[in-house]
Design a protein around this motif. Structure first.
Motif, PDB file in Angstrom:
ATOM      1  N   ILE A 192       0.854  -1.174   0.000  1.00 13.11           N
ATOM      2  CA  ILE A 192       0.000   0.000   0.000  1.00 13.11           C
ATOM      3  C   ILE A 192       0.902   1.239   0.000  1.00 13.11           C
ATOM      4  O   ILE A 192       1.781   1.382   0.855  1.00 13.11           O
ATOM      5  CB  ILE A 192      -0.933   0.034   1.219  1.00 13.11           C
ATOM      6  CG1 ILE A 192      -1.773  -1.250   1.274  1.00 13.11           C
ATOM      7  CG2 ILE A 192      -1.841   1.262   1.164  1.00 13.11           C
ATOM      8  CD1 ILE A 192      -2.672  -1.459   0.068  1.00 13.11           C
ATOM      9  N   LEU A 193       0.682   2.098  -0.968  1.00 14.97           N
ATOM     10  CA  LEU A 193       1.549   3.262  -1.166  1.00 14.97           C
ATOM     11  C   LEU A 193       0.741   4.543  -1.036  1.00 14.97           C
ATOM     12  O   LEU A 193      -0.386   4.646  -1.529  1.00 14.97           O
ATOM     13  CB  LEU A 193       2.211   3.182  -2.542  1.00 14.97           C
ATOM     14  CG  LEU A 193       3.146   4.318  -2.960  1.00 14.97           C
ATOM     15  CD1 LEU A 193       4.318   3.767  -3.781  1.00 14.97           C
ATOM     16  CD2 LEU A 193       2.406   5.379  -3.769  1.00 14.97           C
ATOM     17  N   GLY A 197       3.211   0.981   3.102  1.00  5.85           N
ATOM     18  CA  GLY A 197       4.511   0.345   2.924  1.00  5.85           C
ATOM     19  C   GLY A 197       5.522   1.208   2.218  1.00  5.85           C
ATOM     20  O   GLY A 197       6.718   0.916   2.211  1.00  5.85           O
ATOM     21  N   ARG A 198       5.054   2.316   1.619  1.00  9.56           N
ATOM     22  CA  ARG A 198       5.960   3.226   0.908  1.00  9.56           C
ATOM     23  C   ARG A 198       5.261   4.565   0.697  1.00  9.56           C
ATOM     24  O   ARG A 198       4.044   4.632   0.597  1.00  9.56           O
ATOM     25  CB  ARG A 198       6.387   2.636  -0.439  1.00  9.56           C
ATOM     26  CG  ARG A 198       7.280   3.549  -1.276  1.00  9.56           C
ATOM     27  CD  ARG A 198       7.696   2.933  -2.605  1.00  9.56           C
ATOM     28  NE  ARG A 198       8.739   1.922  -2.437  1.00  9.56           N
ATOM     29  CZ  ARG A 198       9.421   1.394  -3.456  1.00  9.56           C
ATOM     30  NH1 ARG A 198       9.132   1.730  -4.709  1.00  9.56           N
ATOM     31  NH2 ARG A 198      10.356   0.495  -3.232  1.00  9.56           N
ATOM     32  N   ILE A 199       6.064   5.625   0.622  1.00  6.14           N
ATOM     33  CA  ILE A 199       5.580   6.962   0.296  1.00  6.14           C
ATOM     34  C   ILE A 199       6.235   7.385  -1.011  1.00  6.14           C
ATOM     35  O   ILE A 199       7.450   7.195  -1.196  1.00  6.14           O
ATOM     36  CB  ILE A 199       5.948   8.009   1.371  1.00  6.14           C
ATOM     37  CG1 ILE A 199       5.701   7.474   2.779  1.00  6.14           C
ATOM     38  CG2 ILE A 199       5.237   9.318   1.116  1.00  6.14           C
ATOM     39  CD1 ILE A 199       4.277   7.312   3.155  1.00  6.14           C
ATOM     40  N   ILE A 241       9.238   3.332   7.069  1.00  2.00           N
ATOM     41  CA  ILE A 241       9.082   2.813   5.712  1.00  2.00           C
ATOM     42  C   ILE A 241       9.891   3.680   4.748  1.00  2.00           C
ATOM     43  O   ILE A 241      10.470   4.698   5.131  1.00  2.00           O
ATOM     44  CB  ILE A 241       7.612   2.754   5.277  1.00  2.00           C
ATOM     45  CG1 ILE A 241       6.979   4.150   5.320  1.00  2.00           C
ATOM     46  CG2 ILE A 241       6.834   1.788   6.169  1.00  2.00           C
ATOM     47  CD1 ILE A 241       5.543   4.189   4.841  1.00  2.00           C
ATOM     48  N   GLU A 242       9.896   3.281   3.496  1.00  2.00           N
ATOM     49  CA  GLU A 242      10.696   3.947   2.482  1.00  2.00           C
ATOM     50  C   GLU A 242       9.927   5.091   1.827  1.00  2.00           C
ATOM     51  O   GLU A 242       8.728   4.997   1.595  1.00  2.00           O
ATOM     52  CB  GLU A 242      11.096   2.916   1.418  1.00  2.00           C
ATOM     53  CG  GLU A 242      12.067   3.410   0.371  1.00  2.00           C
ATOM     54  CD  GLU A 242      12.493   2.289  -0.568  1.00  2.00           C
ATOM     55  OE1 GLU A 242      13.667   2.247  -0.942  1.00  2.00           O
ATOM     56  OE2 GLU A 242      11.631   1.465  -0.930  1.00  2.00           O
ATOM     57  N   ALA A 243      10.629   6.178   1.524  1.00  2.00           N
ATOM     58  CA  ALA A 243      10.081   7.275   0.730  1.00  2.00           C
ATOM     59  C   ALA A 243      10.898   7.394  -0.547  1.00  2.00           C
ATOM     60  O   ALA A 243      12.131   7.286  -0.518  1.00  2.00           O
ATOM     61  CB  ALA A 243      10.124   8.589   1.507  1.00  2.00           C
TER      62      ALA A 243
END
Length: 219
Positions: free
Chosen positions: A2-3, A60-62, A90-92
């Motif tokens: 989910i982003l 889970g990510r931006i 989480i990762e951006a």
């Protein structure tokens, strides 16, 4: 995965929630506001999460647009993305506005190379050439219109973006660029894990500069 996708690089303030496994945009909220992104962004994030039935813990990510575009708007979006990423662990990732324009061109069914061109005013444009698979064929650059006019012929490319009329000899661009937030989400999801943290892509120095000769010495 989910982003959460954010765009504050232009006249729009936009947010999307995207499920990359099913390739479904779960929520999309956008307002054309011109300025004031900092005041509206978090409200739109809450609205998108509610619409999608998700919470921040589900992310889970931006992904965020990093420019070129509005100097202040870009800073707002990048700061928000990095803040969310740090808080949630989480990762951006950053997505350039020129790549979004190229993706929108491909989505329309066009094939072949494309020059994404944004009107930068002052007789200049922001430009970058992309292949039919979305791969960048040149680096993003601020160019004089006379220089940018050479790119379509050199790369046998179509032209898209607000600067397209300028490359055709018109005196004015087509108006503000819009960066579809669903495409920002999909491009952000496609980036490999471990990409560098998003940072603003400024192709032109800010107009406001510190005055020399007036600085006070530190005591």
């Amino acid at each position: 995965m989910i982003l959460l996708a954010l765009d504050t690089a232009g006249v729009d303030c936009a947010v999307a929630i995207y499920d990359s496994e099913s390739d479904v945009v779960l929520a999309e909220v956008s307002e054309t506001i011109g300025k004031g992104h900092a005041e509206r962004l978090m409200t739109l994030v809450d609205a998108a999460l509610d619409q999608a039935g998700k919470s921040l813990a589900d992310l889970g990510r931006i992904a965020v647009t990093i420019g070129p575009g509005s100097f202040t708007g870009i800073r707002v979006g990048v700061a928000a993305a990095r803040g969310f990423a740090l808080a949630l662990g989480i990762e951006a990732v950053g997505v350039t506005t020129l790549s979004v324009l190229a993706a929108a061109h491909r989505q329309s069914g066009a094939a072949g190379n494309v020059v994404a061109v944004m009107d930068a005013k002052r007789g200049e444009v922001y430009a970058q050439v992309f292949g039919p698979d979305g791969a960048a064929l040149t680096e993003p650059a601020e160019l004089a219109i006379t220089e940018a006019c050479l790119l379509p012929g050199r790369f046998e490319a179509a032209v898209t973006g607000s600067g397209a009329p300028l490359l055709s000899g018109e005196r004015e661009g087509s108006g503000p660029d819009h960066f579809p937030i669903a495409l920002v989400a999909r491009l952000g999801a496609d980036l490999a894990s471990g990409a560098a943290k998003p940072k603003p892509l400024y192709l032109r120095a800010p107009d406001a500069k510190p005055q020399t000769g007036f600085a006070l010495s530190r005591q």
